[in-house]
Design a protein around this motif. Structure first.
Motif, PDB file in Angstrom:
ATOM      1  N   GLY A 295      41.243  39.487  35.682  1.00  0.00           N
ATOM      2  CA  GLY A 295      40.782  38.663  36.782  1.00  0.00           C
ATOM      3  C   GLY A 295      41.343  39.130  38.105  1.00  0.00           C
TER       4      GLY A 295
ATOM      5  N   GLY B  52      40.293  36.881  45.312  1.00  0.00           N
ATOM      6  CA  GLY B  52      39.509  37.520  46.366  1.00  0.00           C
ATOM      7  C   GLY B  52      39.963  37.233  47.782  1.00  0.00           C
TER       8      GLY B  52
ATOM      9  N   SER C 115      40.130  31.239  45.101  1.00  0.00           N
ATOM     10  CA  SER C 115      39.344  32.486  45.144  1.00  0.00           C
ATOM     11  C   SER C 115      39.459  33.257  43.829  1.00  0.00           C
ATOM     12  CB  SER C 115      39.801  33.365  46.309  1.00  0.00           C
ATOM     13  OG  SER C 115      41.083  33.932  46.059  1.00  0.00           O
TER      14      SER C 115
ATOM     15  N   ASP D 259      38.797  34.791  40.255  1.00  0.00           N
ATOM     16  CA  ASP D 259      37.640  35.233  39.479  1.00  0.00           C
ATOM     17  C   ASP D 259      38.164  35.754  38.148  1.00  0.00           C
ATOM     18  OD1 ASP D 259      35.384  36.279  38.314  1.00  0.00           O
ATOM     19  OD2 ASP D 259      34.864  37.589  39.994  1.00  0.00           O
TER      20      ASP D 259
ATOM     21  N   SER E  48      34.132  34.511  34.559  1.00  0.00           N
ATOM     22  CA  SER E  48      33.005  33.601  34.321  1.00  0.00           C
ATOM     23  C   SER E  48      33.186  32.356  35.175  1.00  0.00           C
ATOM     24  CB  SER E  48      32.908  33.209  32.842  1.00  0.00           C
ATOM     25  OG  SER E  48      33.917  32.280  32.499  1.00  0.00           O
ATOM     26  N   SER E  49      32.088  31.712  35.501  1.00  0.00           N
ATOM     27  CA  SER E  49      32.175  30.498  36.321  1.00  0.00           C
ATOM     28  C   SER E  49      32.890  29.373  35.566  1.00  0.00           C
ATOM     29  CB  SER E  49      30.786  30.052  36.784  1.00  0.00           C
ATOM     30  OG  SER E  49      29.958  29.794  35.674  1.00  0.00           O
TER      31      SER E  49
ATOM     32  N   ASN F 144      36.606  30.134  35.855  1.00  0.00           N
ATOM     33  CA  ASN F 144      37.037  29.891  37.229  1.00  0.00           C
ATOM     34  C   ASN F 144      37.191  28.398  37.499  1.00  0.00           C
ATOM     35  OD1 ASN F 144      36.808  32.653  37.482  1.00  0.00           O
ATOM     36  ND2 ASN F 144      34.913  32.573  38.660  1.00  0.00           N
TER      37      ASN F 144
END
Length: 189
Positions: free
Chosen positions: A51, A54, A80, A82, A85-86, A89
């Motif tokens: 992961g 960002g 932020s 990542d 996968s959503s 997250n």
């Protein structure tokens, strides 16, 4: 013949000195956050997960001639994250994990730098996550490429030290050890 022998020594010494690499001091004071990265890996069900974060802000004041006077600070926007996968997250932002509503950032502030040799340094500082602060030592390698400093570092944290992933997640489904890697890019001043 007396003068020729010492002249040879002088010539050899001059050639040897000319062949030595020229080491110059360099100052780095501005981090290019767009070119820099912060990533992490951990194991979940024996599979490695990768992961990144960002959004972060970094400050740097690093002079290779005076590394012990260096200072670095980093603020990471935890929402932020990542993790691939959503669903992951969203889960990692919840109270059992980072609790980004209560603790939106993680911070690192350096408190000292030790020179290890061969462009390697150990940066000591205070890392704060979820309101918990621990002193950490971060080994860093500095590479200089075309007047750009690249600070590569890595450390391993225990999520339990910061109460990350408590409750049902504390049973070992996710490894306690989290490997953090970063690359901070800074132009030479």
């Amino acid at each position: 013949m007396k003068h020729r022998f010492p002249t040879c020594y002088v010539l050899v010494a001059a050639l040897a000195f000319a062949a030595l690499p020229c080491v110059q001091a360099a100052e780095y004071t501005q981090v290019n956050e767009t070119a820099s990265t912060i990533s992490f890996t951990y194991k979940q069900f024996s599979s490695q997960v990768y992961g990144t974060f960002g959004k972060f802000e970094a400050t740097l004041d690093f002079d290779t001639a005076k590394p012990s006077a260096a200072h670095a600070a980093l603020t990471i926007q935890l929402d932020s994250i990542d993790a691939g996968s959503s669903d992951a997250n969203s889960e990692l932002k919840k109270p059992a994990w980072f609790d980004t509503a209560t603790y939106p950032v993680a911070t690192f502030v350096s408190t000292g730098v030790k020179v290890l040799g061969n462009n390697r340094y150990s940066i000591t500082g205070k890392l704060t996550l979820r309101g918990i602060t621990h002193v950490v030592e971060v080994p860093v390698l500095l590479k200089s490429v075309n007047a750009i400093g690249i600070f590569d570092g890595q450390l391993t944290l225990k999520r339990s030290d910061f109460k990350i992933g408590e409750g049902e997640w504390a049973d070992g489904v996710v490894s306690d050890k989290i490997n953090i890697r970063f690359r901070m890019v800074a132009p030479q001043r």
